[in-house]
Scaffold this active site. Structure first.
Site, PDB file in Angstrom:
ATOM      1  CE  LYS A  99       5.810-117.585 -19.342  1.00  0.00           C
ATOM      2  NZ  LYS A  99       6.870-116.708 -19.813  1.00  0.00           N
TER       3      LYS A  99
ATOM      4  CB  CYS B 190       3.207-113.463 -20.233  1.00  0.00           C
ATOM      5  SG  CYS B 190       4.990-113.568 -20.448  1.00  0.00           S
TER       6      CYS B 190
END
Length: 408
Positions: A204, A258
């Site tokens: 990720k 993010c």
């Protein structure tokens, strides 16, 4: 897994609430947990506290069916999903305090055979930290399954991508991986990929760092184009006609929970070996400062030429187009800085009704009153707006919304 399986989700934000509503629609019994009572009350009324297409219908249906309930405290369940923020401390040091607190909160309720899943994007090693914390709280972790399955959704498309996107599952044991994969395969149509916890965590971070690096290239190009007197949008469209070139669109920086945060997790752990990732973060941060200076200079020029201070319309506060999410938003940062510098700011954000720091006004009102119009976010509501007799600073390509191509 069956219809009697109980799910407890810690964190009812942009990931936790959509996930809970989706699982409830699949007849799972979902107990959602959030520390903010107003959020809990809103959800229990069948309403939502965030903007996301289709989410309102999912939540309303889930609550009305009795499959989704929100509370400020956890309960016993078969599957626990942790979906809490993972920001950083000063100096870009990773902060997993919310993950640790969530783990301690569920420790009393975890039983043999339960699955504990971390969905929060986290530094490498955080899933093993959950195991450590549960052990400290008296849980026999050899009898439960602990895994990481990072969210991979795009705001504005979450409800669809929760189902369609491939997912990565990494357990702290092979058995944990298998058990967690079996759970996700009950509602994910994409492929559920198996690995270990650390690789899932790094995957990720890698995905978001890849995006950050490529955005940094576009942002650096835009700065150079400004120096050389070149239209960056035309340049990028021309370059992208090459079959193996795909330059992204520049902006006023990079925001969101993010991409603006996760690369620092790698940099913090990787140190001097994370050269490109660190530089990309620095370029994207600099682009925001560069934009602020451009706006200041334009306002000063107006004041010198007209003998009065400029009114600056700040068009957009969200971190990306067509959402209400302000987390780590460079547009919000720019607007705050301009206001702090004493500039007369007119603030437009069509996706929120109010903000504690600014009066939110309509785009028509702002453009009518402003001397300088600054596009910070390419919201669809700005499409087709024609501005005459005012200076326009377009940092996000709003001009492209008004034409299918720059080619004449």
């Amino acid at each position: 897994m069956n219809k009697n399986t109980k799910i407890c989700i810690i964190g009812l934000g942009y990931i936790g609430l959509p996930t809970g509503a989706l699982l409830a629609s699949r007849n799972y019994k979902v107990h959602g947990v959030d520390t903010i009572k107003d959020t809990v009350d809103t959800i229990n009324r069948g309403e939502i506290h965030i903007v996301e297409p289709e989410l309102d219908a999912f939540v309303r249906s889930a609550v009305n069916s009795g499959n989704l309930k929100a509370d400020t405290k956890p309960t016993e369940a078969d599957v626990f999903i942790i979906a809490v923020p993972t920001p950083f401390h000063e100096g870009y040091v990773p902060n997993i305090d919310y993950v640790v607190s969530a783990t301690k909160a569920i420790a009393t309720y975890v039983r043999e055979g339960n699955i504990v899943i971390l969905e929060s994007t986290s530094p490498v090693g955080t899933t093993h930290k959950i195991e450590e914390v549960l052990k400290e709280e008296g849980v026999d972790t050899s009898k439960i399954y602990i895994a990481h399955c990072p969210e991979r959704v795009l705001p504005g498309h979450i409800m669809r991508e929760l189902v369609e996107n491939d997912r990565i599952v990494g357990g702290i044991t092979p058995e944990a991986t298998e058990a967690t994969v079996a759970f996700y395969e009950t509602f994910v149509h994409g492929t559920v990929l198996k690995t270990d916890a650390k690789t899932a965590e790094m995957a990720k971070l890698t995905e978001n760092s890849y995006r950050d690096v490529n955005i940094a290239f576009a942002n650096e190009l835009s700065i150079l184009c400004d120096k050389f007197g070149i239209n960056e949008w035309e340049l990028i469209e021309l370059a992208n006609r090459h079959p193996r070139v795909n330059i992204l669109q520049p902006g006023v920086g990079v925001g969101g929970h993010c991409i603006a945060v996760d690369p620092w997790f790698i940099v913090h752990a990787g140190g001097e070996d994370a050269k490109i990732i660190r530089t990309a973060r620095e370029v994207n941060t600099y682009k925001t400062e560069w934009a602020i200076e451009k706006i200041r200079n334009a306002a000063l020029k107006f004041e010198n030429e007209n003998g009065t201070k400029a009114k600056v319309a700040c068009m957009g506060l969200a971190f990306k187009p067509d959402i209400d999410d302000l987390r780590e938003s460079p547009a919000l940062y720019v607007t705050r800085r301009l206001k702090a510098d004493g500039l007369h700011t007119l603030v437009v954000e069509p996706n929120i009704k109010s903000h504690p720091e600014f009066e939110i006004i309509s785009d028509a009102e702002a453009i009518e009153e402003a001397n300088i119009v600054v596009y910070l976010v390419a919201h669809k509501q700005f499409k087709g707006i024609r501005i005459f007799g005012k200076e326009v600073l377009d940092f996000c390509g709003v001009g492209l919304l008004n034409r299918s191509s720059i080619f004449r």
